[in-house]
Design a protein around this motif. Structure first.
Motif, PDB file in Angstrom:
ATOM      1  N   SER A  49       0.786  11.172   7.357  1.00 25.72           N
ATOM      2  CA  SER A  49       1.490  10.195   7.051  1.00 25.72           C
ATOM      3  C   SER A  49       1.683   9.823   5.666  1.00 25.72           C
ATOM      4  O   SER A  49       1.136  10.687   4.707  1.00 25.72           O
ATOM      5  CB  SER A  49       1.127   8.796   7.949  1.00 25.72           C
ATOM      6  OG  SER A  49       2.083   7.769   7.831  1.00 25.72           O
ATOM      7  N   PRO A  51       1.771   6.570   2.119  1.00 22.58           N
ATOM      8  CA  PRO A  51       1.304   5.152   1.959  1.00 22.58           C
ATOM      9  C   PRO A  51       2.237   3.936   2.325  1.00 22.58           C
ATOM     10  O   PRO A  51       1.984   2.937   2.925  1.00 22.58           O
ATOM     11  CB  PRO A  51       1.111   5.169   0.495  1.00 22.58           C
ATOM     12  CG  PRO A  51       1.035   6.822  -0.070  1.00 22.58           C
ATOM     13  CD  PRO A  51       1.776   7.526   1.121  1.00 22.58           C
ATOM     14  N   PHE A  54       1.734   2.830   6.128  1.00 19.83           N
ATOM     15  CA  PHE A  54       0.582   2.024   6.021  1.00 19.83           C
ATOM     16  C   PHE A  54       0.815   0.495   5.637  1.00 19.83           C
ATOM     17  O   PHE A  54       0.593  -0.589   6.104  1.00 19.83           O
ATOM     18  CB  PHE A  54      -0.643   2.375   5.438  1.00 19.83           C
ATOM     19  CG  PHE A  54      -1.156   3.570   5.942  1.00 19.83           C
ATOM     20  CD1 PHE A  54      -2.224   3.575   6.970  1.00 19.83           C
ATOM     21  CD2 PHE A  54      -0.981   4.917   5.615  1.00 19.83           C
ATOM     22  CE1 PHE A  54      -2.711   4.804   7.696  1.00 19.83           C
ATOM     23  CE2 PHE A  54      -1.406   6.143   6.272  1.00 19.83           C
ATOM     24  CZ  PHE A  54      -2.108   6.043   7.235  1.00 19.83           C
ATOM     25  N   GLY A  55       1.913   0.523   4.472  1.00 21.78           N
ATOM     26  CA  GLY A  55       2.250  -0.889   4.032  1.00 21.78           C
ATOM     27  C   GLY A  55       2.977  -1.369   4.892  1.00 21.78           C
ATOM     28  O   GLY A  55       2.969  -3.022   5.051  1.00 21.78           O
ATOM     29  N   HIS A  56       3.794  -0.819   5.655  1.00 21.68           N
ATOM     30  CA  HIS A  56       4.772  -1.544   6.415  1.00 21.68           C
ATOM     31  C   HIS A  56       3.739  -2.176   7.825  1.00 21.68           C
ATOM     32  O   HIS A  56       4.232  -3.157   8.348  1.00 21.68           O
ATOM     33  CB  HIS A  56       5.918  -0.507   7.264  1.00 21.68           C
ATOM     34  CG  HIS A  56       6.905  -0.163   6.185  1.00 21.68           C
ATOM     35  ND1 HIS A  56       7.568   0.912   5.939  1.00 21.68           N
ATOM     36  CD2 HIS A  56       7.557  -1.029   5.327  1.00 21.68           C
ATOM     37  CE1 HIS A  56       8.446   1.026   5.137  1.00 21.68           C
ATOM     38  NE2 HIS A  56       8.399  -0.322   4.725  1.00 21.68           N
ATOM     39  N   VAL A 182       4.849   4.891  10.870  1.00 19.81           N
ATOM     40  CA  VAL A 182       4.218   3.752  11.096  1.00 19.81           C
ATOM     41  C   VAL A 182       3.704   3.068  12.789  1.00 19.81           C
ATOM     42  O   VAL A 182       2.784   2.632  13.116  1.00 19.81           O
ATOM     43  CB  VAL A 182       5.172   2.220  10.701  1.00 19.81           C
ATOM     44  CG1 VAL A 182       6.368   2.220  11.307  1.00 19.81           C
ATOM     45  CG2 VAL A 182       4.440   1.020  10.540  1.00 19.81           C
ATOM     46  N   SER A 253       4.737   0.900  -0.909  1.00 23.60           N
ATOM     47  CA  SER A 253       3.755   1.891  -1.184  1.00 23.60           C
ATOM     48  C   SER A 253       2.345   1.458  -2.041  1.00 23.60           C
ATOM     49  O   SER A 253       1.526   1.893  -1.397  1.00 23.60           O
ATOM     50  CB  SER A 253       4.482   2.928  -2.228  1.00 23.60           C
ATOM     51  OG  SER A 253       3.679   3.843  -2.585  1.00 23.60           O
ATOM     52  N   GLY A 256       0.400   0.106   0.922  1.00 18.58           N
ATOM     53  CA  GLY A 256      -0.336   1.104   1.685  1.00 18.58           C
ATOM     54  C   GLY A 256      -1.429   1.833   0.982  1.00 18.58           C
ATOM     55  O   GLY A 256      -2.487   1.946   1.646  1.00 18.58           O
ATOM     56  N   GLN A 257      -1.376   1.681  -0.383  1.00 18.46           N
ATOM     57  CA  GLN A 257      -2.614   2.194  -1.131  1.00 18.46           C
ATOM     58  C   GLN A 257      -3.713   1.031  -0.785  1.00 18.46           C
ATOM     59  O   GLN A 257      -4.847   1.505  -0.943  1.00 18.46           O
ATOM     60  CB  GLN A 257      -2.227   2.241  -2.521  1.00 18.46           C
ATOM     61  CG  GLN A 257      -1.295   3.510  -2.967  1.00 18.46           C
ATOM     62  CD  GLN A 257      -1.961   4.729  -3.205  1.00 18.46           C
ATOM     63  OE1 GLN A 257      -3.067   4.896  -3.076  1.00 18.46           O
ATOM     64  NE2 GLN A 257      -1.070   5.918  -3.338  1.00 18.46           N
ATOM     65  N   THR A 259      -4.242  -0.641   1.576  1.00 21.28           N
ATOM     66  CA  THR A 259      -4.955  -0.710   2.909  1.00 21.28           C
ATOM     67  C   THR A 259      -6.023   0.325   2.724  1.00 21.28           C
ATOM     68  O   THR A 259      -7.052   0.101   3.343  1.00 21.28           O
ATOM     69  CB  THR A 259      -3.722  -0.031   4.023  1.00 21.28           C
ATOM     70  OG1 THR A 259      -2.667  -1.180   3.869  1.00 21.28           O
ATOM     71  CG2 THR A 259      -4.528   0.087   5.062  1.00 21.28           C
ATOM     72  N   TYR A 260      -6.049   1.358   2.025  1.00 23.61           N
ATOM     73  CA  TYR A 260      -6.932   2.382   2.230  1.00 23.61           C
ATOM     74  C   TYR A 260      -7.916   2.072   1.194  1.00 23.61           C
ATOM     75  O   TYR A 260      -9.260   2.259   1.509  1.00 23.61           O
ATOM     76  CB  TYR A 260      -6.182   3.997   1.718  1.00 23.61           C
ATOM     77  CG  TYR A 260      -6.140   4.843   3.085  1.00 23.61           C
ATOM     78  CD1 TYR A 260      -6.899   5.779   2.921  1.00 23.61           C
ATOM     79  CD2 TYR A 260      -4.890   4.296   3.645  1.00 23.61           C
ATOM     80  CE1 TYR A 260      -6.534   6.511   4.263  1.00 23.61           C
ATOM     81  CE2 TYR A 260      -4.759   5.395   4.648  1.00 23.61           C
ATOM     82  CZ  TYR A 260      -5.671   6.330   4.923  1.00 23.61           C
ATOM     83  OH  TYR A 260      -5.212   7.127   6.159  1.00 23.61           O
ATOM     84  N   TRP A 332      -3.833   9.468  -3.517  1.00 24.28           N
ATOM     85  CA  TRP A 332      -4.325   8.315  -3.090  1.00 24.28           C
ATOM     86  C   TRP A 332      -5.122   7.853  -4.228  1.00 24.28           C
ATOM     87  O   TRP A 332      -6.250   7.140  -3.881  1.00 24.28           O
ATOM     88  CB  TRP A 332      -5.167   8.436  -1.646  1.00 24.28           C
ATOM     89  CG  TRP A 332      -4.311   8.813  -0.720  1.00 24.28           C
ATOM     90  CD1 TRP A 332      -4.290   9.832   0.168  1.00 24.28           C
ATOM     91  CD2 TRP A 332      -3.582   7.645   0.433  1.00 24.28           C
ATOM     92  NE1 TRP A 332      -3.354   9.721   1.068  1.00 24.28           N
ATOM     93  CE2 TRP A 332      -3.091   8.445   1.503  1.00 24.28           C
ATOM     94  CE3 TRP A 332      -3.666   6.327   0.257  1.00 24.28           C
ATOM     95  CZ2 TRP A 332      -2.215   7.666   2.133  1.00 24.28           C
ATOM     96  CZ3 TRP A 332      -2.720   5.564   1.335  1.00 24.28           C
ATOM     97  CH2 TRP A 332      -2.263   6.238   2.136  1.00 24.28           C
TER      98      TRP A 332
END
Length: 513
Positions: A49, A51, A54-56, A182, A253, A256-257, A259-260, A332
């Protein structure tokens, strides 16, 4: 496999130490297994996937996360603490959480357009609508979870959590491979929640009898849980402040970063706090009527929580960025920088955790909203001031805020339990100094000499492992100098556990012969 209900029995005080020690070991094993499986799933998802997906998802689940706390209403803590009329309490809580789950899922569905408007994203709004039903599944597991925790049953950690993680992987990875983005995360999350609720009910071995529920009992539970709910609501808002700030200012974006980075940083934090809290709350609840034993247990728990949580958190500062880059890839790197900046957050938040469990157990739940109110103010100020600097600024703000909240938590524990502040500080400062010395040494070594992320994955990870071992040696050496009593206590615990294990094996061999 379900355990027979033991609703009215209490754990004998004399056996609590052994139960807690064994429980932490079992819960730790289950947590490690769950996190290894989770890591594997997110490793694959990071390759399949992007970034922004994951942000959404993070933005779309803001409302359901808050709604779950409202529906739970502090019922979990109230049921664990309950000492009488348990069947009535369990059935009252069951109807309350189930009804609340239905109502809140509908409200979350109705709020989805507002979420889309706030984040300027139609896709985020659709995610919010689709995920609204997740709350009902989460709340359906509250009562069986409380039963398992009351009984010191570690099947929640050893069995249920790992199979729920497998369900997430089984749902999300094939969907991500098919290009669903997503929606792969949504599918995996629903699969995990469904397996979780089925397994929790199966292992709890309890069946509801709604005719035993009463409005009076619900009011009693709600009265106890109201401060816990208020604190949980504030804490959830605190958790969502970085999500809201980054999603609104920096986009999907960057979110999403984040999130990780938060997921990587949560590993050392969760390994210590999640496992410890699962065991400590029911143990503290048993000890709370016995003042001296309770205070001694709190001090001992604080000591060992700091000894384990501080180095685990601060290890991220020197090694977080290269670890994320080597594992997930160069795209990442920003998440790695965020994970490194969250090292202080992870270390300091352990103080928040033990203070929460202590106050719940001694009936001072009024302290929880105060502490999380301080956290809300400090997080809003620190994150708000640094959000123009992007993900790194937000994560630094979170760490600064967590240190302030940790100091407030220690002071609150001192007042609530009538323990001298100096006595609590004496448990905290040795591991603090030792962890800072470790992190500072490794930071210079990694960023001036080794540069592990400039090597191939295998060599780079090997270098990081060697650095981590060196760091552990430095930490233990400094701690032995600053707190020799702790070192002797630890050695004594290891020797006692070894003798008990040897005796158990000899007994088993004698029975077989």
């Amino acid at each position: 496999m379900a355990e027979p209900p033991r609703l009215e029995t209490e754990q004998p005080l004399a056996s609590l130490t052994g139960t807690v020690t064994r429980g932490i070991g079992l819960a730790g094993m289950g947590y490690v297994l769950s996190q290894v499986l989770t890591f594997g799933a997110y490793f694959v998802l990071a390759k399949l996937s992007y970034p922004a997906a994951f942000g959404h998802f993070a933005a779309g689940t803001v409302v359901v996360g808050v709604g779950t706390l409202v529906g739970e209403s502090g019922m979990l803590a109230a049921l664990i603490q309950r000492r009488e009329r348990l069947e009535e309490a369990l059935n009252s809580a069951f109807l309350a959480t189930l009804g609340g789950g239905v109502v809140l899922s509908l409200l979350s569905l109705a709020a989805a357009p507002l979420v889309a408007l706030f984040f300027h994203s139609h896709e985020v709004g659709v995610v919010a609508a689709v995920m609204s039903g997740w709350m009902l599944l989460r709340l359906a597991a509250v009562v069986p979870d409380a039963l398992l925790q009351r009984r010191f049953s570690f099947r929640r950690r050893v069995v249920i959590d790992p199979i729920a993680t497998l369900a997430f992987a089984a749902g999300s990875i094939p969907a991500a491979a098919a290009g669903l983005g997503v929606w792969a995360l949504a599918i995996g999350t629903y699969a995990s929640a469904l397996v979780n609720v089925i397994a929790a009910w199966a292992f709890a071995g309890w069946r509801p009898r709604p005719q035993l529920a009463s409005m009076a009992m619900w009011r009693e539970l709600a009265r106890f849980g109201r401060p816990v709910l208020g604190a949980g609501m504030i804490r959830r808002v605190v958790t969502e402040i970085p999500v809201i700030a980054l999603g609104r200012v920096s986009g999907a974006s960057a979110l999403g970063q984040f999130t990780y980075s938060s997921r990587v940083a949560s590993q050392p934090l969760g390994a210590v706090i999640d496992v410890g809290a699962y065991v400590l709350q029911p143990a503290f609840a048993r000890l709370s009527p016995h003042d001296e034993r309770f205070r001694a247990a709190v001090r001992r728990s604080l000591r060992w929580l700091c000894i384990t949580a501080f180095p685990a958190g601060l290890l991220l500062v020197p090694l977080g960025t290269p670890a994320v880059v080597l594992v997930f890839g160069e795209q990442w790197r920003e998440a790695g920088n965020g994970a490194a900046a969250l090292g202080g957050y992870c270390a300091a938040l352990s103080l928040d955790s033990i203070a929460s469990e202590t106050w719940k157990s001694c009936g001072r739940t009024d302290m929880l909203p105060r502490m999380h109110g301080v956290s809300l103010i400090m997080t809003a100020v620190c994150v708000g001031a640094l959000v123009p600097f992007g993900l790194l600024g937000v994560t630094i703000g979170m760490s600064v805020s967590a240190v302030g909240v940790g100091a407030y938590a220690v002071r609150g524990m001192s007042r609530a339990l009538n323990i001298a502040l100096a006595d609590l500080a004496s448990e905290i400062w040795p591991p603090t100094i030792a962890a800072i010395a470790m992190a500072g040494t490794l930071f210079c070594l990694e960023h001036l000499v080794v540069h592990a992320d400039r090597h191939g994955a295998i060599l780079g990870l090997t270098l990081l492992a060697l650095e981590a071992l060196l760091g552990a040696g430095i930490y233990l050496a400094v701690l032995a100098v600053l707190a020799p009593r702790v070192t002797r206590e630890f050695a004594g615990v290891v020797r006692r556990r070894a003798r008990l294990e040897l005796a158990r094996r000899r007994h088993g061999a004698a029975r077989r012969s």
